[in-house]
Design a protein around this motif. Structure first.
Motif, PDB file in Angstrom:
ATOM      1  N   TRP A  70      35.855   8.192  11.540  1.00  0.00           N
ATOM      2  CA  TRP A  70      37.015   8.604  12.321  1.00  0.00           C
ATOM      3  C   TRP A  70      37.564   7.486  13.190  1.00  0.00           C
ATOM      4  O   TRP A  70      38.429   7.711  14.027  1.00  0.00           O
ATOM      5  CB  TRP A  70      36.681   9.831  13.181  1.00  0.00           C
ATOM      6  N   CYS A  71      37.072   6.279  12.992  1.00  0.00           N
ATOM      7  CA  CYS A  71      37.507   5.147  13.825  1.00  0.00           C
ATOM      8  C   CYS A  71      38.480   4.282  13.033  1.00  0.00           C
ATOM      9  O   CYS A  71      38.081   3.587  12.091  1.00  0.00           O
ATOM     10  CB  CYS A  71      36.274   4.364  14.267  1.00  0.00           C
TER      11      CYS A  71
ATOM     12  N   MET B 203      28.951   1.209  22.895  1.00  0.00           N
ATOM     13  CA  MET B 203      29.776   2.241  23.535  1.00  0.00           C
ATOM     14  C   MET B 203      31.210   2.196  23.016  1.00  0.00           C
ATOM     15  O   MET B 203      32.088   2.862  23.539  1.00  0.00           O
ATOM     16  CB  MET B 203      29.803   2.027  25.052  1.00  0.00           C
ATOM     17  N   SER B 204      31.448   1.347  22.049  1.00  0.00           N
ATOM     18  CA  SER B 204      32.794   1.124  21.565  1.00  0.00           C
ATOM     19  C   SER B 204      32.665   0.674  20.120  1.00  0.00           C
ATOM     20  O   SER B 204      31.769  -0.126  19.813  1.00  0.00           O
ATOM     21  CB  SER B 204      33.423   0.014  22.414  1.00  0.00           C
TER      22      SER B 204
ATOM     23  N   VAL C 183      33.201  -7.184  19.952  1.00  0.00           N
ATOM     24  CA  VAL C 183      33.728  -5.827  20.073  1.00  0.00           C
ATOM     25  C   VAL C 183      35.178  -5.794  19.615  1.00  0.00           C
ATOM     26  O   VAL C 183      35.971  -6.650  20.016  1.00  0.00           O
ATOM     27  CB  VAL C 183      33.625  -5.326  21.535  1.00  0.00           C
TER      28      VAL C 183
ATOM     29  N   GLY D 228      34.062  -2.524  26.033  1.00  0.00           N
ATOM     30  CA  GLY D 228      32.999  -2.322  25.038  1.00  0.00           C
ATOM     31  C   GLY D 228      31.712  -1.814  25.649  1.00  0.00           C
ATOM     32  O   GLY D 228      30.781  -1.445  24.947  1.00  0.00           O
ATOM     33  N   TYR D 229      31.620  -1.784  26.970  1.00  0.00           N
ATOM     34  CA  TYR D 229      30.447  -1.253  27.681  1.00  0.00           C
ATOM     35  C   TYR D 229      30.858  -0.090  28.581  1.00  0.00           C
ATOM     36  O   TYR D 229      30.319   0.088  29.667  1.00  0.00           O
ATOM     37  CB  TYR D 229      29.788  -2.333  28.534  1.00  0.00           C
TER      38      TYR D 229
ATOM     39  N   VAL E 272      34.383   0.556  29.118  1.00  0.00           N
ATOM     40  CA  VAL E 272      35.840   0.472  29.240  1.00  0.00           C
ATOM     41  C   VAL E 272      36.405   0.435  27.820  1.00  0.00           C
ATOM     42  O   VAL E 272      35.927  -0.330  26.979  1.00  0.00           O
ATOM     43  CB  VAL E 272      36.283  -0.785  30.017  1.00  0.00           C
ATOM     44  N   SER E 273      37.399   1.286  27.553  1.00  0.00           N
ATOM     45  CA  SER E 273      37.920   1.400  26.201  1.00  0.00           C
ATOM     46  C   SER E 273      39.422   1.625  26.219  1.00  0.00           C
ATOM     47  O   SER E 273      39.962   2.185  27.177  1.00  0.00           O
ATOM     48  CB  SER E 273      37.244   2.578  25.487  1.00  0.00           C
TER      49      SER E 273
ATOM     50  N   CYS F  68      40.630   2.933  23.226  1.00  0.00           N
ATOM     51  CA  CYS F  68      40.759   3.772  22.029  1.00  0.00           C
ATOM     52  C   CYS F  68      39.916   5.034  22.162  1.00  0.00           C
ATOM     53  O   CYS F  68      38.726   5.027  21.849  1.00  0.00           O
ATOM     54  CB  CYS F  68      40.358   2.983  20.783  1.00  0.00           C
TER      55      CYS F  68
ATOM     56  N   THR G 152      40.055   7.808  20.448  1.00  0.00           N
ATOM     57  CA  THR G 152      39.568   8.373  19.186  1.00  0.00           C
ATOM     58  C   THR G 152      38.365   7.596  18.655  1.00  0.00           C
ATOM     59  O   THR G 152      37.538   8.156  17.953  1.00  0.00           O
ATOM     60  CB  THR G 152      40.671   8.373  18.100  1.00  0.00           C
ATOM     61  N   CYS G 153      38.279   6.298  18.997  1.00  0.00           N
ATOM     62  CA  CYS G 153      37.134   5.508  18.534  1.00  0.00           C
ATOM     63  C   CYS G 153      35.890   5.802  19.366  1.00  0.00           C
ATOM     64  O   CYS G 153      34.794   5.930  18.838  1.00  0.00           O
ATOM     65  CB  CYS G 153      37.402   4.005  18.679  1.00  0.00           C
ATOM     66  N   ASP G 154      36.069   5.859  20.670  1.00  0.00           N
ATOM     67  CA  ASP G 154      34.923   5.751  21.568  1.00  0.00           C
ATOM     68  C   ASP G 154      34.583   7.024  22.331  1.00  0.00           C
ATOM     69  O   ASP G 154      33.540   7.084  22.980  1.00  0.00           O
ATOM     70  CB  ASP G 154      35.158   4.608  22.561  1.00  0.00           C
TER      71      ASP G 154
ATOM     72  N   PHE H  93      33.439   9.743  21.348  1.00  0.00           N
ATOM     73  CA  PHE H  93      32.172  10.198  20.782  1.00  0.00           C
ATOM     74  C   PHE H  93      30.942   9.775  21.608  1.00  0.00           C
ATOM     75  O   PHE H  93      29.962  10.498  21.694  1.00  0.00           O
ATOM     76  CB  PHE H  93      32.109   9.616  19.368  1.00  0.00           C
ATOM     77  N   PHE H  94      31.015   8.579  22.199  1.00  0.00           N
ATOM     78  CA  PHE H  94      29.851   8.040  22.911  1.00  0.00           C
ATOM     79  C   PHE H  94      29.638   8.678  24.283  1.00  0.00           C
ATOM     80  O   PHE H  94      28.685   8.345  24.977  1.00  0.00           O
ATOM     81  CB  PHE H  94      29.977   6.521  23.074  1.00  0.00           C
ATOM     82  N   TYR H  95      30.531   9.568  24.698  1.00  0.00           N
ATOM     83  CA  TYR H  95      30.478  10.105  26.069  1.00  0.00           C
ATOM     84  C   TYR H  95      30.212  11.598  26.097  1.00  0.00           C
ATOM     85  O   TYR H  95      30.606  12.286  27.018  1.00  0.00           O
ATOM     86  CB  TYR H  95      31.770   9.754  26.811  1.00  0.00           C
TER      87      TYR H  95
ATOM     88  N   ARG I  98      29.164  13.619  29.392  1.00  0.00           N
ATOM     89  CA  ARG I  98      29.265  12.721  30.549  1.00  0.00           C
ATOM     90  C   ARG I  98      30.685  12.756  31.111  1.00  0.00           C
ATOM     91  O   ARG I  98      31.629  13.096  30.411  1.00  0.00           O
ATOM     92  CB  ARG I  98      28.867  11.309  30.125  1.00  0.00           C
TER      93      ARG I  98
ATOM     94  N   ALA J 267      26.872  -1.161  32.040  1.00  0.00           N
ATOM     95  CA  ALA J 267      27.635   0.039  31.678  1.00  0.00           C
ATOM     96  C   ALA J 267      28.472   0.442  32.885  1.00  0.00           C
ATOM     97  O   ALA J 267      28.155   0.062  34.013  1.00  0.00           O
ATOM     98  CB  ALA J 267      26.691   1.170  31.300  1.00  0.00           C
TER      99      ALA J 267
ATOM    100  N   ALA K 143      31.172   7.674  33.593  1.00  0.00           N
ATOM    101  CA  ALA K 143      30.405   6.890  32.621  1.00  0.00           C
ATOM    102  C   ALA K 143      31.315   6.007  31.778  1.00  0.00           C
ATOM    103  O   ALA K 143      30.849   5.099  31.090  1.00  0.00           O
ATOM    104  CB  ALA K 143      29.603   7.826  31.729  1.00  0.00           C
TER     105      ALA K 143
END
Lengths: 112, 309
Positions: free
Chosen positions: A32-33, A74-75, A95, B129-130, B132-133, B135, B137-139, B141-143, B146, B212, B232
């Motif tokens: 989905w990315c 995380m990205s 990244v 990338g730690y 801060v994003s 995107c 839709t990309c990222d 998922f990782f949260y 949180r 992070a 987060a």
């Protein structure tokens, strides 16, 4: 996906890096990315050209959250480079999606 | 290496570039599209597109772009998946380089679009990338489970905030004014969502964290008071800047870096070079207007080639 590219999982990650003779570039991605999908053909090309010098592998973060978490991914896309035999920590982290010329420049120390 | 000659080179592959490719390919002009690293453009970073005509149920942004690319391919478009490194429009045929590969083109269509703007904080750059994003839709998922914050107040910011509620416990929208500039439908949706909080009249002055994101330092734009918000992750959706670094000093750009085009036209300051989509549009910035101007550029290019080639 190119035939030179390995698919890694939480279960096979360490043994694959441990058994590699060359540095391994691991692409953390998901279906989905969008940027991950943009990057995929470029990685296919690099994998074919750098065969024997740099191994390219993929970790699907959806299916393998443990490995992603372990390396604080995380990205996505995130590319991590590991030295042969050492999966404890990456030696390079990139990244975001990049073009082939930029990617090869960033990976200059690992590619021939 | 000798240059490859083309009638048309299209730089960029969002809705503007791919529409111009479909049109010029159907006119047998065999366009070469240098699609770039961000192939597919900003729609590749979106989820559901609800306002592109012809898709009553909506369509996913990446699926829409895959369809457009396929349509361009069907009529003989050729693609190069890398970024243009430099251009020379001082003589014809125009020069376009991808690394060491040189292309010469009788006409050029520029559709390089725009990229997400950042806040410009050193701490933001360090934590990209730690936590801060740009995107969601990309990222997002990782949260899962949180708390998150998103900066911005336009349609994109609110759409991303709503998307992030699927994962986060809470999404705090930080906006520097006291009202959103987003459309009413998006405002209503965001404000009705239980997981969304808004902090009005505030800006992020620092992103705090080592490996992070741990918290944000906020400044009230009215009182000047500072406060801390524990999150987060920070998503940045404060608009876009046009991708025109390649054309500085080459084409006329406006004070914000957009390519200047003639009224009711896609013609740039150099005859034979046309520009379409967000790279020259700071007003509408929609997939459909980008596609529309891509069509205009294709037709203008065809006519220009017929008269000059």
């Amino acid at each position: 996906m190119g035939k030179n590219i390995l698919t890694l999982s939480d279960a096979t990650f360490d043994e694959t890096i441990a058994g590699s003779d060359t540095p391994v570039l691991v692409d953390f991605w998901a279906e989905w990315c969008g940027p991950c999908l943009m990057l995929a053909p470029t990685l296919d090309e690099i994998a074919a050209e750098q065969d024997g010098k740099l191994q390219i592998a993929k970790v699907n973060v959806d299916e393998n959250p443990t490995t992603a978490q372990r390396f604080n991914v995380m990205s996505i896309p995130t590319l991590l480079v590991f030295q042969p035999g050492d999966s404890s920590a990456e030696v390079k982290r990139l990244v975001g999606a990049k073009g082939k010329s930029q990617l090869l420049a960033d990976l200059a120390e690992f590619v021939g | 290496m000798s240059a490859q000659h083309r009638e048309i080179v299209v730089i960029g592959s969002g809705p503007a570039g791919l529409t111009s490719a479909v049109y010029t390919a159907r006119a047998n002009l065999e366009p070469l599209v240098i699609e770039g690293v961000g192939a597919g453009g900003q729609l590749m970073l979106t989820t559901e597109v609800e306002n592109f005509p012809g898709f009553p149920e909506g369509i996913l942004g990446p699926a829409l772009m895959a369809n457009m690319r396929e349509q361009a391919l069907r009529f003989g478009t050729e693609f190069v998946t890398d970024d243009v490194s430099r251009v020379d429009f001082s003589s014809r045929p125009f020069g376009v380089w991808v690394g060491d590969t040189e292309y010469r083109a009788d006409a050029i269509i520029i559709s390089t679009g725009a990229s997400a703007r950042m806040l410009g904080l050193p701490s933001e750059q360090r934590l990209l990338g730690y936590g801060v994003s740009t995107c969601a839709t990309c990222d997002g998922f990782f949260y899962r489970g949180r708390p998150l914050a998103i900066v911005g107040g336009g349609d994109s910011a609110l759409e991303e905030a709503l998307f992030l509620t699927k994962f986060a416990t809470k999404v705090t929208i930080i906006h520097r004014r006291d009202e959103f500039r987003a459309s009413k439908i998006m405002r209503d949706r965001a404000l009705a969502n239980d997981k969304i909080d808004v902090i009005w009249n505030a800006e992020v002055t620092e992103v705090v964290g080592d490996q992070a994101v741990e918290s944000l330092v906020l400044r009230d734009t009215v009182t000047g008071e500072t406060s801390t918000l524990e999150v987060a992750g920070l998503f940045v959706a404060i608009g876009h800047t046009p991708n025109t670094a390649l054309f500085e000093g080459v084409l006329d750009l406006d004070e914000n870096g957009y390519i200047v085009t003639a009224a009711d036209s896609t013609a740039t300051s150099i005859p034979g070079v046309f520009a379409a989509g967000d790279v020259q549009d700071h007003v509408y910035r929609q997939a459909i207007t980008a596609a529309g101007s891509g069509c205009m550029a294709a037709i203008e290019t065809e006519r220009w080639l017929a008269e000059h080639a």
